[in-house]
Design a protein around this motif. Sequence first.
Motif, PDB file in Angstrom:
ATOM      1  N   THR A 100      98.431  66.943   6.528  1.00  0.00           N
ATOM      2  CA  THR A 100      97.646  65.749   6.834  1.00  0.00           C
ATOM      3  C   THR A 100      96.249  65.902   6.257  1.00  0.00           C
ATOM      4  O   THR A 100      95.779  67.019   5.992  1.00  0.00           O
ATOM      5  CB  THR A 100      97.556  65.492   8.354  1.00  0.00           C
ATOM      6  N   LEU A 101      95.586  64.803   6.083  1.00  0.00           N
ATOM      7  CA  LEU A 101      94.255  64.798   5.488  1.00  0.00           C
ATOM      8  C   LEU A 101      93.250  65.503   6.381  1.00  0.00           C
ATOM      9  O   LEU A 101      93.178  65.252   7.581  1.00  0.00           O
ATOM     10  CB  LEU A 101      93.797  63.351   5.259  1.00  0.00           C
ATOM     11  N   ASP A 102      92.459  66.369   5.793  1.00  0.00           N
ATOM     12  CA  ASP A 102      91.307  66.947   6.481  1.00  0.00           C
ATOM     13  C   ASP A 102      90.167  65.953   6.262  1.00  0.00           C
ATOM     14  O   ASP A 102      89.548  65.914   5.198  1.00  0.00           O
ATOM     15  CB  ASP A 102      90.980  68.321   5.882  1.00  0.00           C
ATOM     16  N   VAL A 103      89.934  65.111   7.251  1.00  0.00           N
ATOM     17  CA  VAL A 103      88.979  64.011   7.111  1.00  0.00           C
ATOM     18  C   VAL A 103      87.588  64.529   6.772  1.00  0.00           C
ATOM     19  O   VAL A 103      86.893  63.951   5.936  1.00  0.00           O
ATOM     20  CB  VAL A 103      88.950  63.141   8.395  1.00  0.00           C
ATOM     21  N   GLU A 163      98.850  53.050   1.538  1.00  0.00           N
ATOM     22  CA  GLU A 163      99.545  51.789   1.799  1.00  0.00           C
ATOM     23  C   GLU A 163     100.173  51.726   3.177  1.00  0.00           C
ATOM     24  O   GLU A 163     100.704  50.702   3.567  1.00  0.00           O
ATOM     25  CB  GLU A 163     100.602  51.542   0.728  1.00  0.00           C
ATOM     26  N   GLY A 164     100.125  52.815   3.923  1.00  0.00           N
ATOM     27  CA  GLY A 164     100.716  52.839   5.252  1.00  0.00           C
ATOM     28  C   GLY A 164     102.012  53.616   5.269  1.00  0.00           C
ATOM     29  O   GLY A 164     102.666  53.795   4.243  1.00  0.00           O
ATOM     30  N   GLY A 165     102.377  54.109   6.441  1.00  0.00           N
ATOM     31  CA  GLY A 165     103.602  54.872   6.559  1.00  0.00           C
ATOM     32  C   GLY A 165     103.426  56.292   6.069  1.00  0.00           C
ATOM     33  O   GLY A 165     102.317  56.810   6.005  1.00  0.00           O
ATOM     34  N   SER A 166     104.511  56.919   5.678  1.00  0.00           N
ATOM     35  CA  SER A 166     104.456  58.339   5.328  1.00  0.00           C
ATOM     36  C   SER A 166     104.588  58.599   3.834  1.00  0.00           C
ATOM     37  O   SER A 166     104.589  59.746   3.419  1.00  0.00           O
ATOM     38  CB  SER A 166     105.558  59.088   6.074  1.00  0.00           C
ATOM     39  N   ILE A 167     104.703  57.581   3.047  1.00  0.00           N
ATOM     40  CA  ILE A 167     104.841  57.771   1.604  1.00  0.00           C
ATOM     41  C   ILE A 167     103.565  57.282   0.933  1.00  0.00           C
ATOM     42  O   ILE A 167     103.118  56.164   1.169  1.00  0.00           O
ATOM     43  CB  ILE A 167     106.057  56.995   1.067  1.00  0.00           C
ATOM     44  N   PHE A 168     102.966  58.094   0.091  1.00  0.00           N
ATOM     45  CA  PHE A 168     101.739  57.738  -0.613  1.00  0.00           C
ATOM     46  C   PHE A 168     100.683  57.196   0.350  1.00  0.00           C
ATOM     47  O   PHE A 168     100.143  56.121   0.141  1.00  0.00           O
ATOM     48  CB  PHE A 168     102.004  56.714  -1.719  1.00  0.00           C
ATOM     49  N   ASN A 169     100.408  57.946   1.389  1.00  0.00           N
ATOM     50  CA  ASN A 169      99.421  57.491   2.354  1.00  0.00           C
ATOM     51  C   ASN A 169      98.523  58.641   2.745  1.00  0.00           C
ATOM     52  O   ASN A 169      98.881  59.473   3.565  1.00  0.00           O
ATOM     53  CB  ASN A 169     100.083  56.895   3.593  1.00  0.00           C
ATOM     54  N   LEU A 217      96.156  58.648   4.612  1.00  0.00           N
ATOM     55  CA  LEU A 217      95.726  58.560   6.010  1.00  0.00           C
ATOM     56  C   LEU A 217      96.866  58.716   7.012  1.00  0.00           C
ATOM     57  O   LEU A 217      96.709  58.367   8.184  1.00  0.00           O
ATOM     58  CB  LEU A 217      95.016  57.224   6.260  1.00  0.00           C
ATOM     59  N   GLU A 218      97.982  59.267   6.580  1.00  0.00           N
ATOM     60  CA  GLU A 218      99.105  59.464   7.508  1.00  0.00           C
ATOM     61  C   GLU A 218      98.648  60.303   8.696  1.00  0.00           C
ATOM     62  O   GLU A 218      97.985  61.326   8.547  1.00  0.00           O
ATOM     63  CB  GLU A 218     100.256  60.174   6.797  1.00  0.00           C
ATOM     64  N   GLY A 219      98.972  59.842   9.891  1.00  0.00           N
ATOM     65  CA  GLY A 219      98.587  60.545  11.102  1.00  0.00           C
ATOM     66  C   GLY A 219      97.187  60.216  11.587  1.00  0.00           C
ATOM     67  O   GLY A 219      96.786  60.631  12.660  1.00  0.00           O
ATOM     68  N   ILE A 220      96.434  59.478  10.793  1.00  0.00           N
ATOM     69  CA  ILE A 220      95.064  59.104  11.155  1.00  0.00           C
ATOM     70  C   ILE A 220      94.982  57.602  11.407  1.00  0.00           C
ATOM     71  O   ILE A 220      94.372  57.151  12.359  1.00  0.00           O
ATOM     72  CB  ILE A 220      94.076  59.507  10.033  1.00  0.00           C
ATOM     73  N   SER A 221      95.617  56.844  10.551  1.00  0.00           N
ATOM     74  CA  SER A 221      95.594  55.389  10.633  1.00  0.00           C
ATOM     75  C   SER A 221      96.807  54.869  11.402  1.00  0.00           C
ATOM     76  O   SER A 221      97.887  55.448  11.314  1.00  0.00           O
ATOM     77  CB  SER A 221      95.622  54.804   9.213  1.00  0.00           C
ATOM     78  N   PRO A 222      96.639  53.757  12.113  1.00  0.00           N
ATOM     79  CA  PRO A 222      97.794  53.173  12.806  1.00  0.00           C
ATOM     80  C   PRO A 222      98.742  52.422  11.871  1.00  0.00           C
ATOM     81  O   PRO A 222      99.830  52.031  12.285  1.00  0.00           O
ATOM     82  CB  PRO A 222      97.149  52.194  13.796  1.00  0.00           C
ATOM     83  N   LEU A 223      98.349  52.235  10.612  1.00  0.00           N
ATOM     84  CA  LEU A 223      99.162  51.451   9.691  1.00  0.00           C
ATOM     85  C   LEU A 223     100.487  52.153   9.423  1.00  0.00           C
ATOM     86  O   LEU A 223     100.531  53.280   8.950  1.00  0.00           O
ATOM     87  CB  LEU A 223      98.413  51.214   8.380  1.00  0.00           C
ATOM     88  N   ALA A 224     101.567  51.480   9.754  1.00  0.00           N
ATOM     89  CA  ALA A 224     102.917  52.028   9.598  1.00  0.00           C
ATOM     90  C   ALA A 224     103.514  51.586   8.261  1.00  0.00           C
ATOM     91  O   ALA A 224     102.895  50.849   7.496  1.00  0.00           O
ATOM     92  CB  ALA A 224     103.796  51.546  10.754  1.00  0.00           C
ATOM     93  N   ALA A 246      92.215  48.037  11.350  1.00  0.00           N
ATOM     94  CA  ALA A 246      91.825  49.389  11.765  1.00  0.00           C
ATOM     95  C   ALA A 246      91.869  50.345  10.572  1.00  0.00           C
ATOM     96  O   ALA A 246      90.978  51.183  10.387  1.00  0.00           O
ATOM     97  CB  ALA A 246      92.747  49.881  12.882  1.00  0.00           C
ATOM     98  N   HIS A 247      92.886  50.199   9.749  1.00  0.00           N
ATOM     99  CA  HIS A 247      93.055  51.005   8.532  1.00  0.00           C
ATOM    100  C   HIS A 247      91.857  50.813   7.601  1.00  0.00           C
ATOM    101  O   HIS A 247      91.282  51.783   7.099  1.00  0.00           O
ATOM    102  CB  HIS A 247      94.358  50.555   7.866  1.00  0.00           C
ATOM    103  N   ALA A 248      91.468  49.569   7.410  1.00  0.00           N
ATOM    104  CA  ALA A 248      90.331  49.259   6.531  1.00  0.00           C
ATOM    105  C   ALA A 248      89.036  49.867   7.062  1.00  0.00           C
ATOM    106  O   ALA A 248      88.214  50.364   6.281  1.00  0.00           O
ATOM    107  CB  ALA A 248      90.192  47.746   6.375  1.00  0.00           C
ATOM    108  N   ARG A 249      88.849  49.834   8.375  1.00  0.00           N
ATOM    109  CA  ARG A 249      87.639  50.438   8.967  1.00  0.00           C
ATOM    110  C   ARG A 249      87.600  51.941   8.709  1.00  0.00           C
ATOM    111  O   ARG A 249      86.542  52.504   8.390  1.00  0.00           O
ATOM    112  CB  ARG A 249      87.561  50.151  10.457  1.00  0.00           C
ATOM    113  N   ILE A 250      88.740  52.604   8.835  1.00  0.00           N
ATOM    114  CA  ILE A 250      88.796  54.041   8.575  1.00  0.00           C
ATOM    115  C   ILE A 250      88.447  54.329   7.117  1.00  0.00           C
ATOM    116  O   ILE A 250      87.650  55.232   6.814  1.00  0.00           O
ATOM    117  CB  ILE A 250      90.192  54.613   8.934  1.00  0.00           C
ATOM    118  N   LEU A 251      89.025  53.556   6.205  1.00  0.00           N
ATOM    119  CA  LEU A 251      88.731  53.740   4.779  1.00  0.00           C
ATOM    120  C   LEU A 251      87.248  53.520   4.503  1.00  0.00           C
ATOM    121  O   LEU A 251      86.618  54.295   3.772  1.00  0.00           O
ATOM    122  CB  LEU A 251      89.577  52.793   3.931  1.00  0.00           C
ATOM    123  N   ALA A 252      86.676  52.469   5.074  1.00  0.00           N
ATOM    124  CA  ALA A 252      85.253  52.183   4.870  1.00  0.00           C
ATOM    125  C   ALA A 252      84.392  53.318   5.418  1.00  0.00           C
ATOM    126  O   ALA A 252      83.419  53.737   4.775  1.00  0.00           O
ATOM    127  CB  ALA A 252      84.887  50.857   5.528  1.00  0.00           C
TER     128      ALA A 252
END
Length: 175
Positions: free
Chosen positions: A62-65, A89-95, A97-104, A125-131
């Motif tokens: 997982t990402l070390d934020v 993009e959400g979920g577990s593929i090419f993401n 933020l997996e495990g950090i963002s609620p985007l599935a 919520a995902h966009a706020r984390i990215l910002a």
Amino acid sequence: MSVEGGGATASGMGRRFIVAAPVERSLAALYTRTEDYLDRGLGGIVVGVGGRHPLLDRPDGTLDVDAAFRYVEFVRDADPRVAIAVDAEGGSIFNVLEGISPLASPRTYAETSEGRERLRSDAAAHARILADLGVTMNFAPLLDVALPGYRGYPADDQRAWSDDPAVVIDRATVF
């Protein structure tokens, strides 16, 4: 266009290119190589290839934020004009933020009104984390249309919202 040593400088064509953050053996080497890239006047850096960067991940993948934030801060300090891009993009593929963002995964938000409203909330919520991380570009959403009966990418891995183009367009608009 200004050219030095055969490469475009910041005043020239380099600003048209976005490259992946280099994969190096150490964080020090990552920062040094990134500095070299920035000296060429790049337009942006993708943090992670396929959503991941080994030096910015924890051992569990997982990402070390904190590490990612420091890297983005380093890039921003070196050149505030550089776009910071991710594949989240959400979920577990090419993401990243997996495990950090609620985007599935997109299929999670399939064809129900509840899924549509949950997508609106999760994407915000995902966009706020990215910002907050300093990201200025996200290679999402994916607009693939799952082909009925297809047993490979993207139908089986939940990356497509639907096999109905109208649903894909609607969810992309919500996203």
